[in-house]
Design a protein around this motif. Structure first.
Motif, PDB file in Angstrom:
ATOM      1  N   ALA A  16       0.858  -1.184   0.000  1.00  0.00           N
ATOM      2  CA  ALA A  16       0.000   0.000   0.000  1.00  0.00           C
ATOM      3  C   ALA A  16       0.896   1.236   0.000  1.00  0.00           C
ATOM      4  N   GLU A  17       0.493   2.258  -0.741  1.00  0.00           N
ATOM      5  CA  GLU A  17       1.295   3.477  -0.852  1.00  0.00           C
ATOM      6  C   GLU A  17       1.687   4.023   0.513  1.00  0.00           C
ATOM      7  N   GLU A  18       0.724   4.157   1.413  1.00  0.00           N
ATOM      8  CA  GLU A  18       1.010   4.732   2.724  1.00  0.00           C
ATOM      9  C   GLU A  18       2.029   3.895   3.506  1.00  0.00           C
ATOM     10  N   ASP A  19       1.966   2.588   3.403  1.00  0.00           N
ATOM     11  CA  ASP A  19       2.908   1.721   4.110  1.00  0.00           C
ATOM     12  C   ASP A  19       4.316   1.868   3.540  1.00  0.00           C
ATOM     13  N   ILE A  20       4.426   1.888   2.217  1.00  0.00           N
ATOM     14  CA  ILE A  20       5.730   2.009   1.557  1.00  0.00           C
ATOM     15  C   ILE A  20       6.368   3.354   1.877  1.00  0.00           C
ATOM     16  N   LEU A  21       5.601   4.426   1.774  1.00  0.00           N
ATOM     17  CA  LEU A  21       6.147   5.761   2.039  1.00  0.00           C
ATOM     18  C   LEU A  21       6.522   5.942   3.504  1.00  0.00           C
ATOM     19  N   GLN A  22       5.688   5.419   4.399  1.00  0.00           N
ATOM     20  CA  GLN A  22       5.975   5.533   5.841  1.00  0.00           C
ATOM     21  C   GLN A  22       7.222   4.742   6.198  1.00  0.00           C
ATOM     22  N   ALA A  23       7.357   3.530   5.681  1.00  0.00           N
ATOM     23  CA  ALA A  23       8.529   2.696   5.978  1.00  0.00           C
ATOM     24  C   ALA A  23       9.798   3.326   5.407  1.00  0.00           C
ATOM     25  N   THR A  24       9.693   3.916   4.224  1.00  0.00           N
ATOM     26  CA  THR A  24      10.838   4.589   3.611  1.00  0.00           C
ATOM     27  C   THR A  24      11.311   5.732   4.494  1.00  0.00           C
ATOM     28  N   SER A  25      10.383   6.561   4.945  1.00  0.00           N
ATOM     29  CA  SER A  25      10.732   7.680   5.823  1.00  0.00           C
ATOM     30  C   SER A  25      11.332   7.198   7.136  1.00  0.00           C
ATOM     31  N   ILE A  42      24.963  13.733   1.764  1.00  0.00           N
ATOM     32  CA  ILE A  42      24.529  12.548   1.024  1.00  0.00           C
ATOM     33  C   ILE A  42      24.856  12.720  -0.455  1.00  0.00           C
ATOM     34  N   ALA A  43      25.656  11.819  -0.995  1.00  0.00           N
ATOM     35  CA  ALA A  43      25.995  11.858  -2.421  1.00  0.00           C
ATOM     36  C   ALA A  43      24.832  11.335  -3.259  1.00  0.00           C
ATOM     37  N   SER A  44      24.184  10.263  -2.796  1.00  0.00           N
ATOM     38  CA  SER A  44      23.033   9.695  -3.492  1.00  0.00           C
ATOM     39  C   SER A  44      22.406   8.611  -2.629  1.00  0.00           C
ATOM     40  N   VAL A  45      21.174   8.245  -2.997  1.00  0.00           N
ATOM     41  CA  VAL A  45      20.476   7.157  -2.324  1.00  0.00           C
ATOM     42  C   VAL A  45      19.922   6.236  -3.403  1.00  0.00           C
ATOM     43  N   PHE A  46      20.309   4.969  -3.328  1.00  0.00           N
ATOM     44  CA  PHE A  46      19.809   3.949  -4.242  1.00  0.00           C
ATOM     45  C   PHE A  46      18.848   3.079  -3.454  1.00  0.00           C
ATOM     46  N   ILE A  47      17.629   2.943  -3.952  1.00  0.00           N
ATOM     47  CA  ILE A  47      16.566   2.228  -3.247  1.00  0.00           C
ATOM     48  C   ILE A  47      16.078   1.094  -4.126  1.00  0.00           C
ATOM     49  N   PRO A  58       9.296   4.541  -3.502  1.00  0.00           N
ATOM     50  CA  PRO A  58       9.795   4.961  -2.185  1.00  0.00           C
ATOM     51  C   PRO A  58      10.472   6.329  -2.209  1.00  0.00           C
ATOM     52  N   ALA A  59      11.135   6.665  -3.297  1.00  0.00           N
ATOM     53  CA  ALA A  59      11.811   7.958  -3.385  1.00  0.00           C
ATOM     54  C   ALA A  59      10.837   9.119  -3.203  1.00  0.00           C
ATOM     55  N   GLY A  60       9.578   8.903  -3.507  1.00  0.00           N
ATOM     56  CA  GLY A  60       8.569   9.946  -3.337  1.00  0.00           C
ATOM     57  C   GLY A  60       8.487  10.444  -1.909  1.00  0.00           C
ATOM     58  N   ALA A  61       8.686   9.556  -0.944  1.00  0.00           N
ATOM     59  CA  ALA A  61       8.656   9.958   0.465  1.00  0.00           C
ATOM     60  C   ALA A  61       9.849  10.851   0.801  1.00  0.00           C
ATOM     61  N   ILE A  62      11.000  10.541   0.229  1.00  0.00           N
ATOM     62  CA  ILE A  62      12.216  11.308   0.524  1.00  0.00           C
ATOM     63  C   ILE A  62      12.167  12.673  -0.146  1.00  0.00           C
ATOM     64  N   ARG A  63      11.655  12.736  -1.360  1.00  0.00           N
ATOM     65  CA  ARG A  63      11.600  14.006  -2.098  1.00  0.00           C
ATOM     66  C   ARG A  63      10.741  15.057  -1.403  1.00  0.00           C
ATOM     67  N   LYS A  64       9.828  14.613  -0.560  1.00  0.00           N
ATOM     68  CA  LYS A  64       8.936  15.538   0.140  1.00  0.00           C
ATOM     69  C   LYS A  64       9.577  16.133   1.396  1.00  0.00           C
ATOM     70  N   LEU A  65      10.719  15.591   1.817  1.00  0.00           N
ATOM     71  CA  LEU A  65      11.359  16.052   3.046  1.00  0.00           C
ATOM     72  C   LEU A  65      12.157  17.322   2.796  1.00  0.00           C
ATOM     73  N   PRO A  72      20.302  13.188  -5.092  1.00  0.00           N
ATOM     74  CA  PRO A  72      19.966  12.250  -6.163  1.00  0.00           C
ATOM     75  C   PRO A  72      19.404  10.946  -5.591  1.00  0.00           C
ATOM     76  N   LEU A  73      18.234  10.550  -6.095  1.00  0.00           N
ATOM     77  CA  LEU A  73      17.555   9.336  -5.647  1.00  0.00           C
ATOM     78  C   LEU A  73      17.276   8.444  -6.843  1.00  0.00           C
ATOM     79  N   MET A  74      17.369   7.128  -6.643  1.00  0.00           N
ATOM     80  CA  MET A  74      17.070   6.187  -7.712  1.00  0.00           C
ATOM     81  C   MET A  74      16.369   4.977  -7.119  1.00  0.00           C
ATOM     82  N   CYS A  75      15.264   4.571  -7.747  1.00  0.00           N
ATOM     83  CA  CYS A  75      14.548   3.366  -7.327  1.00  0.00           C
ATOM     84  C   CYS A  75      14.735   2.284  -8.391  1.00  0.00           C
TER      85      CYS A  75
END
Length: 124
Positions: A16-25, A42-47, A58-65, A72-75
């Motif tokens: 579920a979107e909310e579970d994935i985003l919450q766990a990522t954060s 942070i040079a980058s985050v690979f997810i 998951p990167a969507g949760a990080i981009r909002k912070l 740089p984020l990559m899923c």
């Protein structure tokens, strides 16, 4: 200063979107707190996510912070190995640091503790 990798993983109970985003954060927060890093270091985050998690990036949760907009984020999809841990989000956070490899704190949460019991702490 050199680049070091910080590993981490967390599992969710539902695709579920909310579970994935919450766990990522939650995982990101634990990694940042345990290692005392800030977004500018942070040079980058690979997810990666397992094939059974497709409800959100998951990167969507990080981009909002705040402060993480330029990191740089990559899923990607995790390799689908038979009998591997399901419902899992994994991180490789590349950080600019003066810390030695033995000073880096890798974070494994929920059922993902089974991936690296040697690095998992009961407090997580």
């Amino acid at each position: 200063m050199m680049v070091r990798g910080i590993r981490g993983a967390i599992t969710v109970e539902r695709n579920a979107e909310e579970d994935i985003l919450q766990a990522t954060s939650q995982l990101l927060d634990e990694i940042v707190q345990a290692n005392g890093v800030v977004p500018d270091e942070i040079a980058s985050v690979f997810i990666t996510v397992t094939h059974d998690l497709d409800a959100a990036f998951p990167a969507g949760a990080i981009r909002k912070l705040s402060g993480w907009e330029l990191v740089p984020l990559m899923c990607s999809m995790e390799i689908p190995v038979q009998n591997s841990l399901p419902m899992c989000i994994r991180f490789m956070v590349m950080v600019n640091t003066t810390k030695g490899q033995d000073e880096i704190k890798h974070i494994y949460m929920n059922r993902a503790k089974a991936l690296r019991p040697d690095l998992s702490k009961e407090a997580k």
